[in-house]
Design a protein around this motif. Structure first.
Motif, PDB file in Angstrom:
ATOM      1  N   GLY A 188       0.938  -1.236   0.170  1.00 26.64           N
ATOM      2  CA  GLY A 188      -0.020   0.028  -0.080  1.00 26.64           C
ATOM      3  C   GLY A 188       0.837   1.223   0.045  1.00 26.64           C
ATOM      4  O   GLY A 188       2.127   1.047  -0.077  1.00 26.64           O
ATOM      5  N   CYS A 189       0.240   2.191   0.161  1.00 32.37           N
ATOM      6  CA  CYS A 189       0.842   3.712  -0.076  1.00 32.37           C
ATOM      7  C   CYS A 189       0.033   4.811   0.587  1.00 32.37           C
ATOM      8  O   CYS A 189      -1.254   4.756   0.502  1.00 32.37           O
ATOM      9  CB  CYS A 189       1.014   4.262  -1.382  1.00 32.37           C
ATOM     10  N   ASN A 190       0.743   5.536   1.401  1.00 34.57           N
ATOM     11  CA  ASN A 190      -0.216   6.746   2.074  1.00 34.57           C
ATOM     12  C   ASN A 190      -0.045   7.987   1.330  1.00 34.57           C
ATOM     13  O   ASN A 190      -0.411   9.128   2.094  1.00 34.57           O
ATOM     14  CB  ASN A 190       0.180   6.860   3.519  1.00 34.57           C
ATOM     15  N   ASN A 191       0.898   8.088   0.253  1.00 34.64           N
ATOM     16  CA  ASN A 191       1.173   9.472   0.055  1.00 34.64           C
ATOM     17  C   ASN A 191       0.336  10.069  -0.893  1.00 34.64           C
ATOM     18  O   ASN A 191       0.356  11.512  -1.007  1.00 34.64           O
ATOM     19  CB  ASN A 191       2.576   9.374  -0.982  1.00 34.64           C
ATOM     20  N   PHE A 192      -0.424   9.613  -1.788  1.00 32.64           N
ATOM     21  CA  PHE A 192      -1.578  10.407  -2.582  1.00 32.64           C
ATOM     22  C   PHE A 192      -0.655  11.433  -3.429  1.00 32.64           C
ATOM     23  O   PHE A 192      -1.297  12.510  -3.188  1.00 32.64           O
ATOM     24  CB  PHE A 192      -2.548  11.011  -1.619  1.00 32.64           C
ATOM     25  N   CYS A 193       0.403  11.054  -4.309  1.00 31.78           N
ATOM     26  CA  CYS A 193       0.850  12.060  -5.196  1.00 31.78           C
ATOM     27  C   CYS A 193      -0.234  12.137  -6.022  1.00 31.78           C
ATOM     28  O   CYS A 193      -0.931  11.404  -6.231  1.00 31.78           O
ATOM     29  CB  CYS A 193       1.983  11.167  -5.705  1.00 31.78           C
ATOM     30  N   THR A 194      -0.463  13.446  -6.460  1.00 30.27           N
ATOM     31  CA  THR A 194      -1.836  13.880  -7.186  1.00 30.27           C
ATOM     32  C   THR A 194      -2.043  13.246  -8.482  1.00 30.27           C
ATOM     33  O   THR A 194      -3.240  13.081  -8.870  1.00 30.27           O
ATOM     34  CB  THR A 194      -1.773  15.419  -7.219  1.00 30.27           C
ATOM     35  N   TYR A 195      -0.879  12.570  -9.150  1.00 29.04           N
ATOM     36  CA  TYR A 195      -1.119  12.029 -10.461  1.00 29.04           C
ATOM     37  C   TYR A 195      -1.467  10.469 -10.066  1.00 29.04           C
ATOM     38  O   TYR A 195      -1.783  10.043 -11.122  1.00 29.04           O
ATOM     39  CB  TYR A 195       0.117  12.053 -11.301  1.00 29.04           C
ATOM     40  N   CYS A 196      -1.230   9.727  -9.012  1.00 26.19           N
ATOM     41  CA  CYS A 196      -0.947   8.474  -8.939  1.00 26.19           C
ATOM     42  C   CYS A 196      -2.208   7.753  -8.272  1.00 26.19           C
ATOM     43  O   CYS A 196      -2.864   7.857  -7.652  1.00 26.19           O
ATOM     44  CB  CYS A 196       0.103   8.161  -8.098  1.00 26.19           C
ATOM     45  N   ILE A 197      -2.516   6.643  -9.004  1.00 28.61           N
ATOM     46  CA  ILE A 197      -3.556   5.944  -8.650  1.00 28.61           C
ATOM     47  C   ILE A 197      -3.351   4.587  -7.831  1.00 28.61           C
ATOM     48  O   ILE A 197      -4.133   4.107  -7.155  1.00 28.61           O
ATOM     49  CB  ILE A 197      -4.228   5.313 -10.077  1.00 28.61           C
ATOM     50  N   VAL A 198      -2.088   4.495  -7.394  1.00 25.56           N
ATOM     51  CA  VAL A 198      -1.937   3.486  -6.702  1.00 25.56           C
ATOM     52  C   VAL A 198      -2.475   3.405  -5.018  1.00 25.56           C
ATOM     53  O   VAL A 198      -2.943   2.302  -4.739  1.00 25.56           O
ATOM     54  CB  VAL A 198       0.032   3.232  -6.309  1.00 25.56           C
ATOM     55  N   PRO A 199      -2.297   4.469  -4.449  1.00 26.95           N
ATOM     56  CA  PRO A 199      -3.122   4.561  -3.189  1.00 26.95           C
ATOM     57  C   PRO A 199      -4.673   4.063  -3.064  1.00 26.95           C
ATOM     58  O   PRO A 199      -5.092   3.517  -2.119  1.00 26.95           O
ATOM     59  CB  PRO A 199      -2.909   5.747  -2.597  1.00 26.95           C
ATOM     60  N   TYR A 200      -5.342   4.362  -4.224  1.00 30.93           N
ATOM     61  CA  TYR A 200      -6.764   3.858  -4.433  1.00 30.93           C
ATOM     62  C   TYR A 200      -6.808   2.535  -4.691  1.00 30.93           C
ATOM     63  O   TYR A 200      -7.895   1.854  -4.323  1.00 30.93           O
ATOM     64  CB  TYR A 200      -7.357   4.812  -5.429  1.00 30.93           C
ATOM     65  N   GLY A 232       8.382  -2.222  -2.011  1.00 28.98           N
ATOM     66  CA  GLY A 232       7.481  -1.371  -1.197  1.00 28.98           C
ATOM     67  C   GLY A 232       7.069  -0.331  -2.119  1.00 28.98           C
ATOM     68  O   GLY A 232       8.023   0.017  -2.637  1.00 28.98           O
ATOM     69  N   GLN A 233       6.112   0.373  -2.083  1.00 28.62           N
ATOM     70  CA  GLN A 233       5.959   1.539  -2.695  1.00 28.62           C
ATOM     71  C   GLN A 233       6.769   2.678  -2.157  1.00 28.62           C
ATOM     72  O   GLN A 233       7.322   3.653  -3.123  1.00 28.62           O
ATOM     73  CB  GLN A 233       4.253   2.130  -2.809  1.00 28.62           C
ATOM     74  N   ASN A 234       6.884   2.585  -1.036  1.00 25.91           N
ATOM     75  CA  ASN A 234       8.038   3.560  -0.215  1.00 25.91           C
ATOM     76  C   ASN A 234       8.435   3.049   0.817  1.00 25.91           C
ATOM     77  O   ASN A 234       8.189   2.883   1.934  1.00 25.91           O
ATOM     78  CB  ASN A 234       7.123   4.583   0.477  1.00 25.91           C
ATOM     79  N   SER A 269      12.310   4.229  -3.178  1.00 27.24           N
ATOM     80  CA  SER A 269      12.745   5.074  -2.028  1.00 27.24           C
ATOM     81  C   SER A 269      11.838   6.384  -2.538  1.00 27.24           C
ATOM     82  O   SER A 269      12.143   7.010  -3.511  1.00 27.24           O
ATOM     83  CB  SER A 269      14.169   5.262  -1.977  1.00 27.24           C
ATOM     84  N   HIS A 270      11.103   6.954  -1.544  1.00 23.88           N
ATOM     85  CA  HIS A 270      10.511   8.120  -1.489  1.00 23.88           C
ATOM     86  C   HIS A 270      11.667   9.287  -1.065  1.00 23.88           C
ATOM     87  O   HIS A 270      11.976   9.103  -0.184  1.00 23.88           O
ATOM     88  CB  HIS A 270       9.035   8.181  -1.040  1.00 23.88           C
ATOM     89  N   PRO A 271      11.798  10.133  -1.971  1.00 25.68           N
ATOM     90  CA  PRO A 271      13.126  11.125  -1.581  1.00 25.68           C
ATOM     91  C   PRO A 271      12.623  11.830  -0.261  1.00 25.68           C
ATOM     92  O   PRO A 271      13.681  11.909   0.605  1.00 25.68           O
ATOM     93  CB  PRO A 271      12.869  12.153  -2.705  1.00 25.68           C
ATOM     94  N   ASN A 308       2.330  16.775  -4.932  1.00 28.20           N
ATOM     95  CA  ASN A 308       1.915  16.603  -3.325  1.00 28.20           C
ATOM     96  C   ASN A 308       3.363  15.512  -3.158  1.00 28.20           C
ATOM     97  O   ASN A 308       3.101  14.529  -2.199  1.00 28.20           O
ATOM     98  CB  ASN A 308       0.826  15.975  -3.266  1.00 28.20           C
ATOM     99  N   ARG A 309       4.414  15.721  -3.616  1.00 26.01           N
ATOM    100  CA  ARG A 309       5.831  14.909  -3.457  1.00 26.01           C
ATOM    101  C   ARG A 309       6.341  15.429  -2.219  1.00 26.01           C
ATOM    102  O   ARG A 309       7.138  14.631  -1.601  1.00 26.01           O
ATOM    103  CB  ARG A 309       6.876  15.129  -4.263  1.00 26.01           C
ATOM    104  N   HIS A 310       6.016  16.500  -1.413  1.00 28.60           N
ATOM    105  CA  HIS A 310       6.597  16.937  -0.080  1.00 28.60           C
ATOM    106  C   HIS A 310       8.161  17.104   0.028  1.00 28.60           C
ATOM    107  O   HIS A 310       8.888  16.673   0.966  1.00 28.60           O
ATOM    108  CB  HIS A 310       6.149  15.766   1.010  1.00 28.60           C
TER     109      HIS A 310
HETATM  110 FE1  SF4 Z   1       2.540   6.334  -3.363  1.00 26.34          FE
HETATM  111 FE2  SF4 Z   1       4.650   6.362  -5.321  1.00 26.34          FE
HETATM  112 FE3  SF4 Z   1       2.280   6.610  -5.927  1.00 26.34          FE
HETATM  113 FE4  SF4 Z   1       3.275   8.623  -4.803  1.00 26.34          FE
HETATM  114  S1  SF4 Z   1       3.927   7.734  -6.690  1.00 26.34           S
HETATM  115  S2  SF4 Z   1       1.232   7.862  -4.326  1.00 26.34           S
HETATM  116  S3  SF4 Z   1       4.612   7.382  -3.336  1.00 26.34           S
HETATM  117  S4  SF4 Z   1       3.062   4.886  -5.425  1.00 26.34           S
END
Ligand code: SF4
Ligand code: SAH
Ligand code: F3S
Length: 467
Positions: A188-200, A232-234, A269-271, A308-310
């Motif tokens: 899973g992933c908690n980051n919710f980058c605005t372009y990304c569908i993975v957390p959903y 892992g996603q991160n 790795s998330h930067p 939303n990359r922080h």
């Molecule tokens: Fe998560 Fe990576 Fe998608 Fe960002 S790009 S929401 S860190 S899976």
């Protein structure tokens, strides 16, 4: 997050194993050895999930085959990251109407990240009647039940309810390679980058217990693995949801202490969460490959904020500086998106200048693809497609120049590489940094570490000789 509630109990898994036994008996009674084909799209997490599906299928008496034609079960394990990936799946799924017509007892399933999208399961329900079942990643552990239901004549199965996600320990795995093992450390992933569908589609971040990860690593090493890639996603946020205070660097150290001659890699790795502690641990531990995949996505701080990359450009560059300082031989790779909504020519140039500054060994390059349900899909996007393609080509040309330069610098170097396979009449090997080397040699060397002198280079790979 409460991890306790998201763990699938051993009793629940035993129930699934009992379904496997029933499926095996169903075929035995007919004196048939059934066959199954699993097609995997997308990233290594899907590869790792497919190993579990093959584990369940093997337990249910199926022989694994490498083509859909004539298979009794076909599973499409799908990726939702970009529209193009989805179109390919729908195309291939349509073609299965023919394989099923020629082999009417074929059962067809779609799972993986696309199965987590409401629009996809609806489309399959209405327009792909030959598909027998759809299950999202949250329901993979229930696959035996889904398959048995279908074999027993139940109607089409849709196990797609959205959930925060769970952890199931002990699903059997049939691994693709005994030499290289994928080990998921979190889901899973908690980051919710605005372009990304993975957390959903993959739910909230959840870490496996370190003892389960260590036991799995020990098992694969004992079975001959020379390379373990932690997934892992991160990965850098590993352990945040555990109560033992362990972080990713601590986990890496614990794996390094396992006996055996093996290399550890990890992604992604998330930067934002890549810490000095992580880089120091990598530098200090000989078993950790000096390779880092650190996606930057954009060189513009304004775009990074909109994504939303922080982190911003400077923080990213500072981390890279530190990582290279403590690991001068570091092989650095990254992901980048071109044409995020509203990206200006100036901002694109900032991406080019970051690439020029960092000098990545290689890049995974993507053109922004709007994903329904994500914030970026609703952002204004005035840049025409042709312009995005032009930027994309310019970026790739720059990166290719850098890659060939870096590769040419390898010539004459002597490196310890893992011989990992054969390609026509040559051996293939990987440097510690993960670069591909082709060389002449005896196939019996596959699975050993060897010292190799690099003799030639192209943009994508190296050639070498055994010392
Ligand atoms: Fe998560 Fe990576 Fe998608 Fe960002 S790009 S929401 S860190 S899976
Ligand atoms: N968890 C990883 C990335 C997983 S997705 C991370 O955060 O780094 C792999 C890559 O696909 C991303 O790094 C991004 O570059 C790309 N990507 C994700 N969503 C995309 C989209 N909607 N359009 C284009 N590229 C995308
Ligand atoms: Fe694709 Fe899912 Fe991986 S969307 S990139 S398969 S996590």
């Amino acid at each position: 997050m409460n991890t306790k509630t998201s763990v699938i109990s051993q009793a629940q898994l035993q129930e699934q194993f009992a379904f496997c036994d029933k499926i095996a008996a169903y075929w035995q009674q007919q004196n048939i050895t059934p066959t199954a084909y699993v097609e995997t799209y997308g990233c290594q997490q899907n590869e790792a999930d497919s190993e579990k599906l093959r584990g369940y299928l093997t337990m249910s008496g199926y022989a694994i085959t490498s083509q859909a034609e004539g298979a009794d079960v076909v599973i499409m394990n799908t990726c939702a990251i970009r529209e193009h990936a989805e179109q390919r799946v729908f195309g291939n799924l349509g073609a299965l109407t023919h394989t099923k017509r020629r082999h009417p007892r074929q059962k067809i399933f779609l799972c993986g990240c696309m199965a987590g999208e409401e629009t996809v399961s609806q489309r399959i329900k209405h327009s792909y009647p030959h598909v027998d079942g759809v299950f999202s990643t949250h329901h993979l552990w229930q696959f035996p039940q889904i398959l048995l239901n279908i074999l027993s004549g139940s109607k089409r199965q849709f196990f797609v309810e959205d959930e925060p996600g769970s952890i199931a320990e002990g699903i059997p795995q049939v691994r693709d390679s005994s030499l290289k093992a994928w080990v998921s450390i979190m889901y899973g992933c908690n980051n919710f980058c605005t372009y990304c569908i993975v957390p959903y589609v993959r739910g909230r971040e959840r870490s496996r217990q370190p003892e389960d990860i260590l036991a799995e690593c020990r098992r694969v090493i004992e079975a001959g693995a020379k390379e373990i890639t932690l997934l892992g996603q991160n990965v850098n946020s590993y352990g945040k949801d555990l109560e033992n205070g362990m972080d990713f660097a601590d986990l890496l150290k614990a794996i390094c202490r396992l006996p055996g001659d093996f290399l550890i890699r990890f992604m992604t790795s998330h930067p934002r969460d890549a810490s000095k502690k992580l880089f120091d641990t990598m530098a200090a531990e000989p078993k950790i490959a000096k390779q880092l995949h650190l996606p930057f996505q954009s060189g513009s701080s304004r775009v990074l904020k909109a994504m939303n990359r922080h982190y911003d450009r400077e923080t990213y560059l500072e981390k890279v500086r530190y990582a290279k300082q403590v690991m001068p031989e570091l092989v650095l790779t990254s992901d980048v998106i071109v044409g995020f909504p509203g990206e200006t020519e100036e901002e694109f140039k900032e991406t080019l200048s970051l690439i020029d500054q960092v000098h990545y060994d290689s890049l995974f390059t993507f053109i922004f693809s709007p994903r329904t349900g994500t914030p970026a899909a609703k952002m204004e996007d005035p840049t025409p497609k042709e312009e995005k393609n032009r930027r994309f080509d310019e970026l790739c040309a720059l990166q290719n120049e850098i890659s060939i330069q870096i590769h040419q610098n390898y010539i004459g170097k002597r490196l310890r590489c893992l011989i990992d396979g054969t390609d026509k009449d040559l051996l293939t090997a990987r440097t510690e940094g993960g670069r591909l080397v082709r060389l002449a040699g005896d196939p019996s060397l596959v699975g050993t570490f060897q010292s190799i002198t690099i003799t030639g280079a192209t943009t994508w790979s190296l050639t070498g000789e055994l010392n």
